[in-house]
Design a protein around this motif. Sequence first.
Motif, PDB file in Angstrom:
ATOM      1  N   THR A  45       0.843  -1.207   0.000  1.00  0.00           N
ATOM      2  CA  THR A  45       0.000   0.000   0.000  1.00  0.00           C
ATOM      3  C   THR A  45       0.871   1.247   0.000  1.00  0.00           C
ATOM      4  O   THR A  45       0.943   1.941  -1.012  1.00  0.00           O
ATOM      5  CB  THR A  45      -0.962   0.017   1.207  1.00  0.00           C
ATOM      6  N   GLN A  68      -4.904   7.261   2.131  1.00  0.00           N
ATOM      7  CA  GLN A  68      -5.301   5.885   1.845  1.00  0.00           C
ATOM      8  C   GLN A  68      -6.328   5.380   2.858  1.00  0.00           C
ATOM      9  O   GLN A  68      -7.239   4.632   2.502  1.00  0.00           O
ATOM     10  CB  GLN A  68      -4.081   4.966   1.825  1.00  0.00           C
ATOM     11  N   THR A  69      -6.192   5.804   4.099  1.00  0.00           N
ATOM     12  CA  THR A  69      -7.163   5.414   5.124  1.00  0.00           C
ATOM     13  C   THR A  69      -8.527   6.017   4.806  1.00  0.00           C
ATOM     14  O   THR A  69      -9.556   5.342   4.913  1.00  0.00           O
ATOM     15  CB  THR A  69      -6.683   5.853   6.522  1.00  0.00           C
ATOM     16  N   GLN A  72     -10.123   3.978   2.209  1.00  0.00           N
ATOM     17  CA  GLN A  72     -10.673   2.726   2.728  1.00  0.00           C
ATOM     18  C   GLN A  72     -12.018   2.952   3.415  1.00  0.00           C
ATOM     19  O   GLN A  72     -12.945   2.157   3.261  1.00  0.00           O
ATOM     20  CB  GLN A  72      -9.707   2.062   3.708  1.00  0.00           C
ATOM     21  N   ASP A  75     -14.563   3.558   0.737  1.00  0.00           N
ATOM     22  CA  ASP A  75     -14.892   2.282   0.094  1.00  0.00           C
ATOM     23  C   ASP A  75     -15.773   1.426   1.000  1.00  0.00           C
ATOM     24  O   ASP A  75     -16.697   0.756   0.523  1.00  0.00           O
ATOM     25  CB  ASP A  75     -13.622   1.518  -0.282  1.00  0.00           C
ATOM     26  N   PHE A 157     -12.465  -3.991   5.078  1.00  0.00           N
ATOM     27  CA  PHE A 157     -12.207  -2.555   5.239  1.00  0.00           C
ATOM     28  C   PHE A 157     -11.747  -2.239   6.664  1.00  0.00           C
ATOM     29  O   PHE A 157     -10.844  -1.427   6.859  1.00  0.00           O
ATOM     30  CB  PHE A 157     -13.461  -1.753   4.873  1.00  0.00           C
ATOM     31  N   ASN A 160      -8.092  -3.165   6.987  1.00  0.00           N
ATOM     32  CA  ASN A 160      -7.239  -2.212   6.267  1.00  0.00           C
ATOM     33  C   ASN A 160      -7.127  -0.891   7.021  1.00  0.00           C
ATOM     34  O   ASN A 160      -6.046  -0.284   7.070  1.00  0.00           O
ATOM     35  CB  ASN A 160      -7.754  -1.986   4.854  1.00  0.00           C
ATOM     36  N   VAL A 161      -8.230  -0.435   7.606  1.00  0.00           N
ATOM     37  CA  VAL A 161      -8.182   0.800   8.395  1.00  0.00           C
ATOM     38  C   VAL A 161      -7.248   0.623   9.589  1.00  0.00           C
ATOM     39  O   VAL A 161      -6.436   1.501   9.891  1.00  0.00           O
ATOM     40  CB  VAL A 161      -9.592   1.237   8.845  1.00  0.00           C
TER      41      VAL A 161
END
Length: 177
Positions: A45, A68-69, A72, A75, A157, A160-161
């Motif tokens: 990432t 990027q956070t 996410q 999304d 998600f 990823n966060v």
Amino acid sequence: MASTRYVMLFPLILALLVFFANAIPQDAINDLCSQTQDKNFCRNTIGADPRTKAAADLNGVLLVATSQTINQVIDGSSHIDAIKGGISDELGQNRLGVCDSDYENALTKFQEAWSKANEGAFMEVITFVQDGTNAVIDCINVYRRHGPIEGNPLDYFNQNVFKLSEIILIVNNKLIG
């Protein structure tokens, strides 16, 4: 005529040299990723993001990780919208409603974290990242209480966060010193 071409190329070559001379070294990204719990995630990432490669310093990397956070979270919110119609039971709808609210809250907090990072207010970044992460944790917990425990449809998600939040806090701590 040939010398005119070289004169015209000189500013382009100079700009590229300045760009790459000011970019954060790959060793610094590797060092950052080695401090995370999921080194491959970090490399795939943060390390693979062209904005990271163009970042002049760690603050630029912090802005990329925070961005990027935010992506996410956006999304995840889109995923909630996509699956709402497929959930018919009241408990499932309530849980998804809580997650929808939690993700809206998380988005606000991570956007604030990005603003504070952009301002260089690194101590404040910590608070907003913790608050945003806690909102996502609440979404996880809603699937563990008030009824049977179920799998969370936002697990991808959520994870990823968490991983990006860890990266944000590691970079932020380096900037604080």
